[in-house]
Design an enzyme around this catalytic site. Structure first.
Site, PDB file in Angstrom:
ATOM      1  N   THR A  16     -35.929  47.303-112.096  1.00 13.41           N
ATOM      2  CA  THR A  16     -35.602  46.830-113.452  1.00 13.41           C
ATOM      3  C   THR A  16     -35.480  45.302-113.493  1.00 13.41           C
ATOM      4  O   THR A  16     -35.792  44.691-114.519  1.00 13.41           O
ATOM      5  CB  THR A  16     -34.311  47.470-113.997  1.00 13.41           C
ATOM      6  N   ASN A  17     -35.071  44.710-112.396  1.00 17.09           N
ATOM      7  CA  ASN A  17     -35.025  43.235-112.366  1.00 17.09           C
ATOM      8  C   ASN A  17     -36.430  42.638-112.307  1.00 17.09           C
ATOM      9  O   ASN A  17     -36.683  41.602-112.912  1.00 17.09           O
ATOM     10  CB  ASN A  17     -34.170  42.743-111.194  1.00 17.09           C
ATOM     11  N   ILE A  96     -32.857  43.274 -94.834  1.00 14.58           N
ATOM     12  CA  ILE A  96     -32.364  41.930 -94.471  1.00 14.58           C
ATOM     13  C   ILE A  96     -33.534  41.135 -93.877  1.00 14.58           C
ATOM     14  O   ILE A  96     -34.351  41.674 -93.129  1.00 14.58           O
ATOM     15  CB  ILE A  96     -31.209  42.049 -93.437  1.00 14.58           C
ATOM     16  N   HIS A 113     -27.510  39.457-106.811  1.00 18.13           N
ATOM     17  CA  HIS A 113     -26.502  40.369-106.246  1.00 18.13           C
ATOM     18  C   HIS A 113     -25.574  40.823-107.379  1.00 18.13           C
ATOM     19  O   HIS A 113     -25.128  39.987-108.187  1.00 18.13           O
ATOM     20  CB  HIS A 113     -25.710  39.670-105.139  1.00 18.13           C
TER      21      HIS A 113
HETATM   22  C1  GAR Z   1     -29.698  45.541-108.695  1.00 10.85           C
HETATM   23  O1  GAR Z   1     -28.464  45.880-109.264  1.00 10.85           O
HETATM   24  C2  GAR Z   1     -29.540  44.386-107.725  1.00 10.85           C
HETATM   25  O2  GAR Z   1     -28.598  43.424-108.159  1.00 10.85           O
HETATM   26  C3  GAR Z   1     -29.061  45.105-106.500  1.00 10.85           C
HETATM   27  O3  GAR Z   1     -29.848  46.277-106.441  1.00 10.85           O
HETATM   28  C4  GAR Z   1     -30.189  46.663-107.774  1.00 10.85           C
HETATM   29  C5  GAR Z   1     -31.682  46.861-107.868  1.00 10.85           C
HETATM   30  O4  GAR Z   1     -32.070  47.391-109.093  1.00 10.85           O
HETATM   31  N1  GAR Z   1     -29.198  44.304-105.327  1.00 10.85           N
HETATM   32  C6  GAR Z   1     -28.317  44.312-104.332  1.00 10.85           C
HETATM   33  O5  GAR Z   1     -27.352  45.035-104.298  1.00 10.85           O
HETATM   34  C7  GAR Z   1     -28.619  43.308-103.219  1.00 10.85           C
HETATM   35  N2  GAR Z   1     -27.495  43.177-102.321  1.00 10.85           N
HETATM   36  P1  GAR Z   1     -33.554  47.257-109.628  1.00 10.85           P
HETATM   37  O6  GAR Z   1     -34.480  47.783-108.518  1.00 10.85           O
HETATM   38  O7  GAR Z   1     -33.591  48.148-110.835  1.00 10.85           O
HETATM   39  O8  GAR Z   1     -33.809  45.824-109.950  1.00 10.85           O
END
Ligand code: GAR
Length: 204
Positions: A16-17, A96, A113
């Site tokens: 989603t990001n 990582i 994050h």
């Molecule tokens: C998001 O909430 C991002 O901030 C988090 O994983 C999710 C991914 O969602 N990242 C972390 O926790 C990194 N430490 P997405 O695949 O829908 O963007």
């Protein structure tokens, strides 16, 4: 007109990001950057579908299949070279990266994050776990952070942060969604534009 900074987005899941970045680009809110590559750490990542729909080349690079961190990072590096990438954005990328890798990209890797760093971050803190930890602690405000990536997990210089309220009765899932809507999907395109503009300016 100067050519935009070439951006690779590294993902592991739903993406989603990544979608927020693609939408920002389509809406003209990322004028200094262009998303040229998506790399997923697992072949089943829905983020790869999003890349395909947007016409952006997408590849899966599996650490497990490649057998070592070195081989994993060499495959990623080869793609970054092939697509002449200037800026790497970690958007829910759950592997990582080694100190050797991050040292090659100073101030050129961004991560999002889902908390207000330094709260609820570091090794093993990702996705829903972050929101579960915030709820367990009973904090009333959380949020999201975009930071540069260095050799310390979630330890690089902070670029942008936005606070989000925790409401009575929140579950981790409800909170995760609110943090995404009110913070992550806004901050990440802003940060991408900020650093892309800096890269473009540096070329003049
Ligand atoms: C998001 O909430 C991002 O901030 C988090 O994983 C999710 C991914 O969602 N990242 C972390 O926790 C990194 N430490 P997405 O695949 O829908 O963007």
């Amino acid at each position: 007109m100067l050519s935009p900074a070439r951006i690779a987005v590294l993902v592991s899941g739903g993406g989603t990001n990544l979608q927020a970045l693609l939408d920002a680009q389509a809406a003209g809110r990322l004028p200094s950057g262009e998303i040229v590559l998506v790399v997923a750490s697992n072949p089943g990542a829905y983020a790869l579908e999003r890349a395909k729909k947007a016409g952006v080349p997408g590849f899966a690079v599996s650490r497990r299949e490649l057998g070592s961190q070195e081989a994993f990072e060499e495959d990623i590096s080869a793609l970054l070279r092939q697509y002449q990438v200037d800026l790497i954005i970690l958007a829910g990328f759950l592997s990582i990266l080694s100190a050797d890798f991050t040292a090659k990209w100073p101030r050129r890797i961004l991560n999002i994050h889902p908390s207000l760093i330094p709260a609820f971050c570091g090794k093993g803190m990702y996705g829903l776990k972050v929101h579960e930890a915030a709820l367990a602690k009973g904090v009333k405000v959380t949020g999201a952070t975009v930071h540069f990536v260095n050799e310390i997990p979630d330890g690089g210089e902070i670029l942008l942060q936005k606070a989000v309220d925790i409401l009575p009765g929140d579950t981790a899932e409800v909170l995760q969604r609110r943090v995404m809507e009110q913070a992550e999907w806004i901050l990440l395109p802003q940060a991408a534009e900020l650093v892309s503009a800096e890269i473009v300016k540096g070329r003049t």
